[in-house]
Design a protein around this motif. Sequence first.
Motif, PDB file in Angstrom:
ATOM      1  N   UNK A   9      -2.641 -12.708  -5.718  1.00 21.32           N
ATOM      2  CA  UNK A   9      -1.984 -12.941  -7.011  1.00 21.32           C
ATOM      3  C   UNK A   9      -1.700 -14.414  -7.289  1.00 21.32           C
ATOM      4  N   UNK A  10      -1.736 -15.267  -6.262  1.00 18.29           N
ATOM      5  CA  UNK A  10      -1.379 -16.666  -6.466  1.00 18.29           C
ATOM      6  C   UNK A  10       0.064 -16.926  -6.103  1.00 18.29           C
ATOM      7  N   UNK A  11       0.545 -18.124  -6.509  1.00 19.54           N
ATOM      8  CA  UNK A  11       1.850 -18.585  -6.063  1.00 19.54           C
ATOM      9  C   UNK A  11       2.991 -17.847  -6.765  1.00 19.54           C
ATOM     10  N   UNK A  12       3.856 -17.242  -5.986  1.00 17.54           N
ATOM     11  CA  UNK A  12       4.990 -16.498  -6.535  1.00 17.54           C
ATOM     12  C   UNK A  12       6.257 -16.823  -5.752  1.00 17.54           C
ATOM     13  N   UNK A  13       7.386 -16.491  -6.384  1.00 21.22           N
ATOM     14  CA  UNK A  13       8.695 -16.696  -5.791  1.00 21.22           C
ATOM     15  C   UNK A  13       8.908 -15.762  -4.593  1.00 21.22           C
ATOM     16  N   UNK A  14       9.653 -16.259  -3.629  1.00 21.54           N
ATOM     17  CA  UNK A  14       9.901 -15.481  -2.408  1.00 21.54           C
ATOM     18  C   UNK A  14      10.539 -14.126  -2.685  1.00 21.54           C
ATOM     19  N   UNK A  61       6.888  -6.647  -4.413  1.00 16.16           N
ATOM     20  CA  UNK A  61       7.139  -6.480  -5.850  1.00 16.16           C
ATOM     21  C   UNK A  61       5.991  -7.082  -6.652  1.00 16.16           C
ATOM     22  N   UNK A  62       4.793  -6.947  -6.130  1.00 16.94           N
ATOM     23  CA  UNK A  62       3.618  -7.468  -6.829  1.00 16.94           C
ATOM     24  C   UNK A  62       2.463  -6.545  -6.546  1.00 16.94           C
ATOM     25  N   UNK A  63       1.441  -7.051  -5.844  1.00 24.42           N
ATOM     26  CA  UNK A  63       0.247  -6.248  -5.588  1.00 24.42           C
ATOM     27  C   UNK A  63       0.423  -5.308  -4.407  1.00 24.42           C
TER      28      UNK A  63
ATOM     29  N   UNK B 735      12.375   7.257   0.031  1.00 32.02           N
ATOM     30  CA  UNK B 735      11.062   7.268  -0.625  1.00 32.02           C
ATOM     31  C   UNK B 735      10.355   5.907  -0.599  1.00 32.02           C
ATOM     32  N   UNK B 736      11.057   4.875  -1.045  1.00 32.73           N
ATOM     33  CA  UNK B 736      10.407   3.563  -1.164  1.00 32.73           C
ATOM     34  C   UNK B 736      10.030   3.022   0.210  1.00 32.73           C
ATOM     35  N   UNK B 737      10.935   3.217   1.179  1.00 24.18           N
ATOM     36  CA  UNK B 737      10.662   2.685   2.512  1.00 24.18           C
ATOM     37  C   UNK B 737       9.510   3.416   3.188  1.00 24.18           C
ATOM     38  N   UNK B 738       9.448   4.733   2.973  1.00 30.87           N
ATOM     39  CA  UNK B 738       8.361   5.500   3.575  1.00 30.87           C
ATOM     40  C   UNK B 738       7.027   5.018   3.005  1.00 30.87           C
ATOM     41  N   UNK B 739       6.972   4.862   1.689  1.00 31.63           N
ATOM     42  CA  UNK B 739       5.726   4.396   1.073  1.00 31.63           C
ATOM     43  C   UNK B 739       5.325   3.038   1.643  1.00 31.63           C
ATOM     44  N   UNK B 740       6.281   2.125   1.757  1.00 28.70           N
ATOM     45  CA  UNK B 740       5.971   0.794   2.288  1.00 28.70           C
ATOM     46  C   UNK B 740       5.470   0.879   3.722  1.00 28.70           C
ATOM     47  N   UNK B 741       6.122   1.724   4.491  1.00 26.47           N
ATOM     48  CA  UNK B 741       5.736   1.863   5.894  1.00 26.47           C
ATOM     49  C   UNK B 741       4.305   2.422   6.001  1.00 26.47           C
ATOM     50  N   UNK B 742       4.025   3.445   5.201  1.00 30.16           N
ATOM     51  CA  UNK B 742       2.687   4.046   5.249  1.00 30.16           C
ATOM     52  C   UNK B 742       1.629   3.038   4.809  1.00 30.16           C
ATOM     53  N   UNK B 743       1.952   2.294   3.761  1.00 28.81           N
ATOM     54  CA  UNK B 743       0.997   1.276   3.293  1.00 28.81           C
ATOM     55  C   UNK B 743       0.766   0.216   4.354  1.00 28.81           C
ATOM     56  N   UNK B 744       1.837  -0.138   5.058  1.00 26.93           N
ATOM     57  CA  UNK B 744       1.726  -1.131   6.116  1.00 26.93           C
ATOM     58  C   UNK B 744       0.703  -0.663   7.158  1.00 26.93           C
ATOM     59  N   UNK B 745       0.852   0.581   7.639  1.00 26.45           N
ATOM     60  CA  UNK B 745      -0.099   1.090   8.634  1.00 26.45           C
ATOM     61  C   UNK B 745      -1.517   1.140   8.085  1.00 26.45           C
TER      62      UNK B 745
END
Lengths: 93, 1000
Positions: A9-14, A61-63, B735-745
Amino acid sequence: MFLINCPFCGERDQSEFSSGGEAHIVRPKQPTELSDDEWAEYLFMRKNIKGIQFERWNHVHGCRKWFNVVRDTSNDKILSVYKMGEKPPVNYK
Amino acid sequence: MPNYRIHKTEYIDETKRVSFKYDGKTYFGYEGDTLASALLANGIHLVGRSFKYHRPRGIVSCGAEEPNAICQIGSKKDLTEPNVRATELELYEGLEASSQNCWPNVKFDIGGINNFISPLIPAGFYYKTFMWPKSFWKKVYEPLIRLSAGLGKSPTEPDPDIYDHKYVHYDVLVIGGGVSGIIAAKMAAKNNLKTLLVDDKKILGGSTIYQNNESIKIDDKLSSEWLKNEIQEIKKLSNLTIKTRTSIAAYHGYNFLLAKENLTDHLPEEKKKNKIRQRLWKIRAKKVVIATGSIERPLVFNNNDRPGILLSNSINKYLDYYGVTCGENIILFTNNDSAYETSISLHKKGIKNIIVDLRKSASSELIKQAESLGIKIYFNHVVTNTFGYRKINSLEIMKLSEDGNTTVGNKIRLSCDCLGMSGGWTPMVHMHTQSGGKLDFRDEDQVFLPKENSEDQISVGSCNGDFDLENIIDKTVNKINKFLDIDNQDYQKTNIICSKENDKRNIWLLPNKIPLGKTKCFIDFQNDSTAKDIKLALKEGFRSIEHVKRYTTTGMATDQGKLSNMHALGIIADTAGVKMGTLGTTTFRPPFTPLTFGTLVGRNVGKFFEVVRKTSMHEWHVENNAEFENVGQWKRPWYYPKNSENMHDAVQRESKAARDSAGILDASTLGKIDIQGTDASEFLNRVYTNAWSKLAIGKCRYGLMLNEDGMVYDDGVTTRISENHYLMTTTTGGAANVLSKLEDYLQTEWPELDVYLTSVTDHYSTASICGPNSKKILNKLFPNLDLSDENFPHMSFKEDKLENINCRIMRISFTGELSYEINIESKYGHSLWKMCIEAGKEFNLTPYGTETMHLLRAEKGFIIVGQDTDGTMTPSDLQMDWIVSKKKYDFIGKRSLYRSDTIREDRKQLVGLLTDDPKEILEEGAQIVSDVKSKPIDMLGHVTSSYFSPNLNKSIALAVVRSGKTMKGQKLIIPMENKNINVTVSDTIFLDKENKRLNA
């Protein structure tokens, strides 16, 4: 507050990103064959370097893509950004 | 009434008289005044009492560094504001201000007695004294200290003002609108860089703007006249934005800065209305120029804190900028040239003044000018004492010895009504250090300076230690050209005459014949710490500057030690015999000046405080009197009280109805993740503990998800919709954490898997109908659907239409009852719910909330992740070994399940508890013991869920207990504040162990 150059996405805020700790810790392919100590090494042990560190970030909070970052933890300068699966840049040790 | 306004200046509009109240009395000032300048014009110096000794204190400075003149503004419960610096507050019509930290009033303050018992209140007094008896702390010491301590009073009602946040991006940010800041901004903007210039004052120009000494000139003009021209010029530059009344609060990494802009604080109340009060600017700048200037240092001598003692340069500003003299008979006490400017200014306005100079001699143009005007100068002299209670009335000076370590000769007593101090200048390196920059110490004039400038940040002007005008301009121009990589020639021919010299005689603690123990040489005016305190701390063994600071509280007041830190360091260095540069400094932390909470919070108040998520059925719940519970960001119905029911009654009724006939729950908030791809089955195999490959299409399965450490992370039912398509449900909060965790793997460990995850939580609304009559209700809603156990058994899935709208129906149960979950596109959720309610009327279909849901599942011993687990529970700890596949080679967390720690027999394990008295309901979180007599009492575990079950007519509880699995039938004790409750360990399933009700 860092500016992070997301490789997609390019440069974004932390604030758009979340940190995922040390990079290049590969999940063992055959965990059952590891001793408790070897498994603990994978599970718990992290380097926590003062200096140049390879770490994982997620543009949550992006891609929503995970990628790797080379950061000097002593001054927070981000030296390099590269995609998952790519080899880490060789000029940082 | 005395009038100390002695001449007109262009910054004070004498046609606009402003009335204000101070400590209940009405005074007048003019537009352009600050509260401090208006008070001084009225002859008022005494503005507060000091923190510890309650000594009378006066205005010391004219800016952000002010330690004494801090006021309470206004008296309204919602708008009053404490700790406002009178030196920064612009005067407006109707302003009400009062002094702080004194009772009954500033002139007669009971706490003043502390001054006379001060030998009894040394550094660390509170730490040393209020230690014993221990029982005294809470009831005696703390209330007493709280009563007498503290500064102003906080408002007690919500702040009605509006605050705002704004993000901006600039090529160049210049902090500070003095000479160097203006030059930098002009150079940047003229070179087509988008530039922002901020200054905390009302007008630009810093301290040069009111400079009127003939011997300091630029291009043959008074420096102030030259600067006004420059300001006119930069105002015309189109890519320069100028923000006045704006101060940088914090300088974070990557050139991210926070600035506070004051928009209405200077306006009368009726003009403030409906306007944004303060705005927080969030600035990203490619390059930052720090031009924050410097502040004058006080001098440390006996009784240097009396009202009427100010910084010399502040006396000059009050005179030349505000037209106000701080006295009629002024003494200036200095160790450098800058007090001479003040002296000459005063002299020109006809104010009698004399100079006491620590230096043996000095010979700059400025000093010659003073001498030629006939101003009396005492070289090589030191002030040893001052007199006057509410205001200084005289002082004593003595000659310094050759080495400056002691005084010689006779005391000379001089009368005065005001004393100006000048101990040289301290560069404001706050911004530089906040940004991560390091400091160097310059021995010649004892200042800390920015060490190196990085490629994206630079310090120019006096904050960089360049104090005379010639240096400031030349160096600023050169540095900015280099920093911005430009070649600006605007200032090449600028001709500067500056007759000041940098020569200075620095003595941190001035010598005195009186023993130090009997003096009051203040270092930190606001926190009342003295040279004696610093020395005591060193004597008691403190070495680190950070420790000395905390022990003596030096530099810890609202002014953050702007006037005191350097002297504390200097005295420590001198006493310890070390070089000051080796000591380091205390940390400069943001904010530079205090921020209001309102500014930080901005618009995120009231309804905007937090994001609220509502299901599409929400309005129905509201109309039907639901009480709501926050689950994550979701609003979930908690229970639906009828008539005058309390929570207990409502929950008992709802629970009974759900088991006796039918209940309905809004389950829309459960997390839903759509999983598709040819490797979806393999993926589920890897993330859940149980096996998924053989789950038939159209079937559902409960899954338990672990962390890699083997601890239970989440649970939920997943349905196989087609060959390569699953719908996973998660806990509401997870919900949000599970999705993030699954995406991470998926992205990092198993990129070879062909799997796609999509959050569909908000896409579907879910009505869950349970109870023995639920099948009948379903039949009314879906008359064409074969609901027989053969066609639609427990843990299976069907699709059908409700008035042409597709529904996904799962026969799954979280209550142990026959139960159906109907999922429909969210926009139809409200209609679905209403149709269910309508269809269920004849069966007493009862809406129930999360509390009843929790009760019903507890009867069945079903866990709630996050309530019965806390990140330390393995499946085995939960007595759920049945769900962990023995055959699967690997899944997340598998290896951890047989680490030496996870296979311990004495881990805390989930059990049921039954109270001996079936009416007694345990408190969730209560500790569990087996023996109350042994001390210390051995804590075995705690209660995780507890309810009174209307269906069993007794109290039931789930708990985690050490070695609980082996304890069935054993008696345990729950010790409460006033009684011990006896319980028996039981099975975790209290109702329908055979699961007959699922097929009722």
